[in-house]
Design a protein around this motif. Structure first.
Motif, PDB file in Angstrom:
ATOM      1  N   TYR A 117       0.819  -1.212   0.000  1.00 43.76           N
ATOM      2  CA  TYR A 117       0.000   0.000   0.000  1.00 43.76           C
ATOM      3  C   TYR A 117       0.853   1.261   0.000  1.00 43.76           C
ATOM      4  O   TYR A 117       0.556   2.230  -0.707  1.00 43.76           O
ATOM      5  CB  TYR A 117      -0.945   0.005   1.201  1.00 43.76           C
TER       6      TYR A 117
ATOM      7  N   HIS B 211      -7.363   6.406  -0.692  1.00 37.72           N
ATOM      8  CA  HIS B 211      -7.926   5.065  -0.529  1.00 37.72           C
ATOM      9  C   HIS B 211      -6.852   4.096  -0.040  1.00 37.72           C
ATOM     10  O   HIS B 211      -7.085   3.305   0.890  1.00 37.72           O
ATOM     11  CB  HIS B 211      -8.497   4.579  -1.866  1.00 37.72           C
TER      12      HIS B 211
ATOM     13  N   ALA C 182      -6.649   2.222   3.696  1.00 37.23           N
ATOM     14  CA  ALA C 182      -6.561   0.767   3.830  1.00 37.23           C
ATOM     15  C   ALA C 182      -5.313   0.384   4.613  1.00 37.23           C
ATOM     16  O   ALA C 182      -5.342  -0.539   5.437  1.00 37.23           O
ATOM     17  CB  ALA C 182      -6.549   0.111   2.448  1.00 37.23           C
TER      18      ALA C 182
ATOM     19  N   GLU D  80      -5.872   0.425   8.326  1.00 41.41           N
ATOM     20  CA  GLU D  80      -6.536  -0.758   8.863  1.00 41.41           C
ATOM     21  C   GLU D  80      -5.582  -1.945   8.900  1.00 41.41           C
ATOM     22  O   GLU D  80      -5.655  -2.785   9.804  1.00 41.41           O
ATOM     23  CB  GLU D  80      -7.787  -1.085   8.050  1.00 41.41           C
TER      24      GLU D  80
ATOM     25  N   GLU E 107      -6.128  -8.858  -2.010  1.00 41.64           N
ATOM     26  CA  GLU E 107      -7.063  -9.044  -0.908  1.00 41.64           C
ATOM     27  C   GLU E 107      -7.885 -10.314  -1.077  1.00 41.64           C
ATOM     28  O   GLU E 107      -8.213 -10.988  -0.093  1.00 41.64           O
ATOM     29  CB  GLU E 107      -7.971  -7.826  -0.764  1.00 41.64           C
TER      30      GLU E 107
ATOM     31  N   ASP F 274     -12.340  -7.187   6.948  1.00 39.18           N
ATOM     32  CA  ASP F 274     -11.664  -5.969   6.489  1.00 39.18           C
ATOM     33  C   ASP F 274     -11.078  -6.153   5.098  1.00 39.18           C
ATOM     34  O   ASP F 274     -11.181  -5.274   4.236  1.00 39.18           O
ATOM     35  CB  ASP F 274     -10.549  -5.568   7.459  1.00 39.18           C
ATOM     36  N   GLU F 275     -10.426  -7.302   4.871  1.00 42.73           N
ATOM     37  CA  GLU F 275      -9.789  -7.538   3.578  1.00 42.73           C
ATOM     38  C   GLU F 275     -10.841  -7.580   2.459  1.00 42.73           C
ATOM     39  O   GLU F 275     -10.617  -7.052   1.365  1.00 42.73           O
ATOM     40  CB  GLU F 275      -8.993  -8.855   3.584  1.00 42.73           C
TER      41      GLU F 275
ATOM     42  N   HIS G 149     -11.796  -4.050   1.683  1.00 40.82           N
ATOM     43  CA  HIS G 149     -10.757  -3.361   0.899  1.00 40.82           C
ATOM     44  C   HIS G 149     -10.854  -3.731  -0.583  1.00 40.82           C
ATOM     45  O   HIS G 149     -10.738  -2.870  -1.460  1.00 40.82           O
ATOM     46  CB  HIS G 149      -9.369  -3.729   1.415  1.00 40.82           C
TER      47      HIS G 149
END
Length: 213
Positions: free
Chosen positions: A69, A84, A88, A91, A144, A175-176, A179
């Motif tokens: 990321y 974005h 991510a 998190e 992801e 969460d994944e 994303h």
């Protein structure tokens, strides 16, 4: 209030600090640990080693996620895409902290190769980002989705009594998935073959090494 524009050197220093924090620091989670008050049941020695190996893999996965990321965000062309990616990443920092907490509870440690995992992931993220934001977001989706799949495997093979690890992985999986969905909605392009296959192969190698080291 005026804000100073970062120079090229400033940008490099920011990226270096992010890497050092991820690999050698102990970045705090912004959300409470999902395990919360879940009882930490004593496991048999073999079960404890297996649970620690799985959580070390997941910790490595979060180190890699940070690298990906941050590498993608560093070269993103659109401000919305960059935001974005950084949201991510925050998190994923929560996941990193939760996995580190659980490894300590299991009397284990992170992977010895975390500097290598981070550097390689950062380079891959930057390369994906240089292809364009659509391809970068496509890389997020594929990454992801593959992470979701391996979290499903871990949830199936965790010792039944290891409820604390299970609570953490369940929230991570949700969460994944989110994303990936957000990246898809933001304009992700589908990665062409054989990139997903190569990514899966690299992930398999990483998991085999991280389980033990």
């Amino acid at each position: 209030m005026n804000t100073r524009t970062l120079s090229l050197l400033d940008g490099w220093l920011v990226e270096a600090q992010r890497g050092l924090d991820t690999v050698f620091g102990n970045p705090p989670a912004h959300r409470a640990n999902p395990a919360g008050d879940t009882p930490d049941v004593a496991l048999e020695p073999d079960e404890q080693r297996h649970a620690a190996g799985l959580m070390r893999i997941n910790h490595v996965g979060e180190v890699c996620a940070q690298g990906l990321y941050f590498g993608q965000a560093a070269v993103a062309r659109d401000g919305a895409t960059r935001a974005h990616l950084l949201d991510a990443a925050q998190e994923e920092t929560d996941h990193l902290a939760w996995c580190a907490d659980r490894l300590r509870e299991l009397d284990s440690r992170p992977s010895l190769f975390n500097p290598l995992w981070y550097a390689g992931s950062y380079a891959l993220g930057a390369l994906a980002g240089l292809r364009g934001d659509g391809w970068s977001l496509g890389f997020v989706v594929e990454t992801e989705r593959q992470v979701e799949a391996h979290l499903d495997e871990h949830l199936e093979t965790l010792p039944p009594a290891d409820l604390r690890s299970r609570e953490i992985l369940t929230v991570m999986k949700a969460d994944e998935a989110r994303h990936a969905d957000h990246a898809q909605q933001a304009g992700a392009r589908t990665l062409p073959a054989p990139i997903p296959t190569l990514m899966a192969g690299a992930s398999k190698l990483m998991k085999a090494v991280a389980y033990r080291l």
